[in-house]
Design a protein around this motif. Sequence first.
Motif, PDB file in Angstrom:
ATOM      1  N   GLN A 315       0.839  -1.194   0.000  1.00  0.00           N
ATOM      2  CA  GLN A 315       0.000   0.000   0.000  1.00  0.00           C
ATOM      3  C   GLN A 315       0.875   1.245   0.000  1.00  0.00           C
ATOM      4  N   GLN A 316       0.386   2.264  -0.682  1.00  0.00           N
ATOM      5  CA  GLN A 316       1.024   3.578  -0.631  1.00  0.00           C
ATOM      6  C   GLN A 316      -0.048   4.611  -0.327  1.00  0.00           C
ATOM      7  N   ASN A 317       0.170   5.354   0.750  1.00  0.00           N
ATOM      8  CA  ASN A 317      -0.765   6.397   1.160  1.00  0.00           C
ATOM      9  C   ASN A 317      -0.077   7.747   1.047  1.00  0.00           C
ATOM     10  N   ARG A 318      -0.675   8.652   0.281  1.00  0.00           N
ATOM     11  CA  ARG A 318      -0.118   9.989   0.046  1.00  0.00           C
ATOM     12  C   ARG A 318      -1.133  11.020   0.531  1.00  0.00           C
ATOM     13  N   ARG A 319      -0.742  11.798   1.522  1.00  0.00           N
ATOM     14  CA  ARG A 319      -1.660  12.782   2.117  1.00  0.00           C
ATOM     15  C   ARG A 319      -1.025  14.165   2.042  1.00  0.00           C
ATOM     16  N   GLN A 320      -1.661  15.045   1.265  1.00  0.00           N
ATOM     17  CA  GLN A 320      -1.180  16.413   1.103  1.00  0.00           C
ATOM     18  C   GLN A 320      -2.214  17.384   1.655  1.00  0.00           C
ATOM     19  N   GLU A 321      -1.717  18.453   2.284  1.00  0.00           N
ATOM     20  CA  GLU A 321      -2.617  19.477   2.816  1.00  0.00           C
ATOM     21  C   GLU A 321      -2.231  20.840   2.242  1.00  0.00           C
ATOM     22  N   PHE A 322      -3.231  21.509   1.641  1.00  0.00           N
ATOM     23  CA  PHE A 322      -3.045  22.821   1.022  1.00  0.00           C
ATOM     24  C   PHE A 322      -3.735  23.864   1.893  1.00  0.00           C
ATOM     25  N   GLU A 323      -2.988  24.835   2.349  1.00  0.00           N
ATOM     26  CA  GLU A 323      -3.532  25.821   3.285  1.00  0.00           C
ATOM     27  C   GLU A 323      -3.674  27.210   2.677  1.00  0.00           C
ATOM     28  N   GLU A 324      -2.613  27.725   2.075  1.00  0.00           N
ATOM     29  CA  GLU A 324      -2.621  29.084   1.544  1.00  0.00           C
ATOM     30  C   GLU A 324      -2.777  29.133   0.034  1.00  0.00           C
ATOM     31  N   SER A 325      -2.353  28.072  -0.651  1.00  0.00           N
ATOM     32  CA  SER A 325      -2.385  28.050  -2.112  1.00  0.00           C
ATOM     33  C   SER A 325      -2.798  26.666  -2.589  1.00  0.00           C
ATOM     34  N   LYS A 334       3.978  10.644   3.153  1.00  0.00           N
ATOM     35  CA  LYS A 334       3.967   9.520   2.217  1.00  0.00           C
ATOM     36  C   LYS A 334       4.309   8.253   3.004  1.00  0.00           C
ATOM     37  N   LEU A 335       3.387   7.296   2.967  1.00  0.00           N
ATOM     38  CA  LEU A 335       3.532   6.077   3.754  1.00  0.00           C
ATOM     39  C   LEU A 335       3.517   4.866   2.840  1.00  0.00           C
ATOM     40  N   HIS A 336       4.559   4.026   2.938  1.00  0.00           N
ATOM     41  CA  HIS A 336       4.638   2.760   2.219  1.00  0.00           C
ATOM     42  C   HIS A 336       4.450   1.626   3.223  1.00  0.00           C
ATOM     43  N   THR A 337       3.608   0.660   2.893  1.00  0.00           N
ATOM     44  CA  THR A 337       3.343  -0.460   3.796  1.00  0.00           C
ATOM     45  C   THR A 337       3.366  -1.765   3.022  1.00  0.00           C
ATOM     46  N   LEU A 338       4.141  -2.732   3.503  1.00  0.00           N
ATOM     47  CA  LEU A 338       4.163  -4.081   2.963  1.00  0.00           C
ATOM     48  C   LEU A 338       3.676  -5.034   4.048  1.00  0.00           C
ATOM     49  N   THR A 339       2.608  -5.773   3.773  1.00  0.00           N
ATOM     50  CA  THR A 339       2.059  -6.715   4.748  1.00  0.00           C
ATOM     51  C   THR A 339       2.166  -8.129   4.206  1.00  0.00           C
ATOM     52  N   TYR A 340       2.280  -9.083   5.114  1.00  0.00           N
ATOM     53  CA  TYR A 340       2.374 -10.484   4.723  1.00  0.00           C
ATOM     54  C   TYR A 340       1.623 -11.325   5.757  1.00  0.00           C
ATOM     55  N   ASP A 341       1.014 -12.404   5.281  1.00  0.00           N
ATOM     56  CA  ASP A 341       0.237 -13.276   6.156  1.00  0.00           C
ATOM     57  C   ASP A 341       0.255 -14.687   5.574  1.00  0.00           C
ATOM     58  N   LEU A 342       0.748 -15.642   6.338  1.00  0.00           N
ATOM     59  CA  LEU A 342       0.786 -17.048   5.937  1.00  0.00           C
ATOM     60  C   LEU A 342       0.126 -17.856   7.041  1.00  0.00           C
ATOM     61  N   GLY A 361       2.830 -10.059   9.512  1.00  0.00           N
ATOM     62  CA  GLY A 361       3.395  -8.805   9.990  1.00  0.00           C
ATOM     63  C   GLY A 361       3.435  -7.779   8.886  1.00  0.00           C
ATOM     64  N   MET A 362       4.227  -6.721   9.123  1.00  0.00           N
ATOM     65  CA  MET A 362       4.317  -5.665   8.113  1.00  0.00           C
ATOM     66  C   MET A 362       5.610  -4.890   8.257  1.00  0.00           C
ATOM     67  N   TYR A 363       5.952  -4.207   7.161  1.00  0.00           N
ATOM     68  CA  TYR A 363       7.067  -3.267   7.121  1.00  0.00           C
ATOM     69  C   TYR A 363       6.524  -1.937   6.637  1.00  0.00           C
ATOM     70  N   GLN A 364       6.896  -0.861   7.325  1.00  0.00           N
ATOM     71  CA  GLN A 364       6.431   0.476   6.946  1.00  0.00           C
ATOM     72  C   GLN A 364       7.605   1.439   6.813  1.00  0.00           C
ATOM     73  N   LYS A 365       7.436   2.345   5.863  1.00  0.00           N
ATOM     74  CA  LYS A 365       8.377   3.439   5.672  1.00  0.00           C
ATOM     75  C   LYS A 365       7.568   4.711   5.467  1.00  0.00           C
ATOM     76  N   SER A 366       7.777   5.680   6.340  1.00  0.00           N
ATOM     77  CA  SER A 366       7.016   6.931   6.277  1.00  0.00           C
ATOM     78  C   SER A 366       7.976   8.100   6.132  1.00  0.00           C
ATOM     79  N   GLY A 367       7.619   9.041   5.243  1.00  0.00           N
ATOM     80  CA  GLY A 367       8.461  10.199   5.022  1.00  0.00           C
ATOM     81  C   GLY A 367       7.678  11.487   4.922  1.00  0.00           C
ATOM     82  N   ASN A 368       8.309  12.601   5.268  1.00  0.00           N
ATOM     83  CA  ASN A 368       7.748  13.938   5.126  1.00  0.00           C
ATOM     84  C   ASN A 368       8.335  14.596   3.889  1.00  0.00           C
ATOM     85  N   GLU A 369       7.470  15.112   3.024  1.00  0.00           N
ATOM     86  CA  GLU A 369       7.940  15.809   1.839  1.00  0.00           C
ATOM     87  C   GLU A 369       7.385  17.220   1.746  1.00  0.00           C
ATOM     88  N   GLY A 370       6.775  17.698   2.834  1.00  0.00           N
ATOM     89  CA  GLY A 370       6.243  19.053   2.865  1.00  0.00           C
ATOM     90  C   GLY A 370       7.154  20.000   3.627  1.00  0.00           C
TER      91      GLY A 370
END
Length: 721
Positions: A315-325, A334-342, A361-370
């Motif tokens: 999964q990739q979740n991208r959340r942007q917030e526009f305030e002034e423009s 930006k959040l990357h998630t890899l899940t596995y289930d056996l 379980g899962m592996y996540q990587k989250s970053g700020n780009e704002g």
Amino acid sequence: MKSRYIILPLLCICTTVAAQTSNHKHAEDSTDVFFRHLQLNELTVTGVTGDTKLKHATTPVSIVSPQVLRATASTNIIDAIAHQPGVSQLTTGGSISKPIIRGLGYNRVVVMSEGVRQEGQQWGDEHGIEVDGSSVNSVEILKGPASLMYGSDAMAGVVILHAQPTLAEGEMRANVSSEYQTNNGLFHYSLQMAGNQKGFVWDARFSDKMAHAYKNKYDGYVPGSQFRERAGRLMLGLNKSWGHSRLTWTAYHLTPSITEGERDPETGELEHEEGWKGCQYSESLPFQQVKHYKLVWDNSLNLSSGYLKAIIGYQQNRRQEFEESADEYELFFKLHTLTYDLRYVTNEFGNGWKLSTGIGGMYQKSGNEGEEYLIPDYRLFDFGIYATATKNFGDHWTLNGGLRYDHRRLHGYELIEEEGIRFTDFTRHFNGLTGSIGAVCNINEHFNLRLNLARGFRTPNMSELDSNGVHEGSLRYEIGNQQLKAEYSLQADLGLDFTSQYVSAQLALFANRIDNYIFTHRVAEEIEEGYLTYAYTQGDARLLGFEAGMDFHPVHSVHFSNTFSYVDAQLLHADANTKYLPFTPAPRWTSELKWELLHHSHSTVNHHHTANASHRTLLNNLYIAAGLNCYLKQNNIYSADDTETPTPRYALLSLSAGTDIQVHGKKIAELYITADNLLNKAYQNHLSRLKYTDENVVTGRRGVYNMGRNIIFKIVVPIKI
């Protein structure tokens, strides 16, 4: 109340007879109503300990059928299920809803979609569930700790969103649905086509939804409550005798404007962007752009002793917030998630035994780009291993239980700004041992007794551990606490169910003790001008409550159903103004009277006569219903620092009707009409975050009110190719 609840002989089971009877081809005598209840017990649920029949499930489970989902008026999928007993929603306007189960929400509820846990930064107040409601065929709701099967975060329960099952061999079908709501001008349509040719299966869907600002009699149009939603889904796979393999891709785009609730200091009117109009569908500043992409590979292998299932999801979740423009975002997560289930599940063997074991379980990587920051960049890795066992002792007793071990590693990265260090580099490790044990006693054909004891586990999320910035959704500055411990809960559930020919009733009691419950409290220091400062801390809590329901059906065509939900949530060893947990749902009573005017499966004449009648009738499965939702006063609040205020009681009246339209005995469409809040009541739900925005200086009323009268028209056209 938007749907009729039929109480099943299972702790806290709510579903409808309509879903079971709408496809019946033969007439039934009125005495068959009782047996229809028993047949529902043969349904299989997936969220307990693998595939389990309802009558053998010891944990509280609710089922929302396809018929109920289609007949329920809502603005998103969580809104559609929030009328179930024990289930509520934390809302921000019409497009954002978070599930609350028995008083607990946020990262304490796991949402499963396409077979994997939905990961969309659910720690945020204004972060909803990024799932297209049109793609959901039915819903299972597990109430209480479900860490045994789902690991960390399933402390309050699990919401499982099921897609439509694959079609039978040789079938091809299409579906067109559309909806219009009068209050916010919501227009929605969804197109779907699915098939199964020689074991090759596919399912494709496109949905589009738009709404302008909603209105009520106190605020008029509410600026910032408009939204636009688009979604697509494509599933390709193989169904063979050896099992199945399916690949599913989904894309979800939501553009919600943000309701800030700021008012003119002289007139008290809600402020809005220059040139804004209440009936405009385009976004206005501030607004968000949320994009969620998901790819899931689902595999199942049939074995002589059971089956082996493997699911991998990205999964990739991208959340942007526009305030002034509208051209430049301030926040961008930006959040990357890899899940596995056996998992491996055995068939029943050895005189009633059934075992299952798995790892996931899962592996996540989250970053700020704002340009603005609230939480640091982070990495997360976890895994869990579990085993369960079920034993059936004839038709009267079922016992089940299991154990699970989880490990989670969280690492937050350092961030240095010109003003100094915003985030420090740190790593935390969490380990959890959880389990459950339960029993079902089928006393006789009328009474069932259920008992379950479960231990839950939740690690703190990154927002709780290391927030350091303005949380625009909460309108406050938040400070995390890197020393927070994991939460542990111990919950006991006791249920008694009664089913007879004319009456079905239930009583479900629960008691939940949570160690190290995490919450925020206000601190005196003002870090950012104009924002109150809150810091995360923890203490011990306990929750007590119950759900009760009764469905009275003196004749097969009339149902009078009632449910009542109550939860008391307190922080132990706290002062009077801080002892109640914030955002605890108000006590709720729902009542509905439903009359099925036309239902050929209820005819008492012979089958041949019924078949002829169905060919001559334009309408089938015709019903009308009147519902009443009563929310009692909520005085049990976290009153310190003006965090919460009491919410007065209110009642909402609704009317609804639905029917199948058929030509020559063949159904060509389903039509539903619902009038919500028929009396145009001005109210604020206790779980609405807009309740705490600015005060109207003219009227003295604080916050923004919920939606007024709303009439909904929905049509569903099935096409068999």
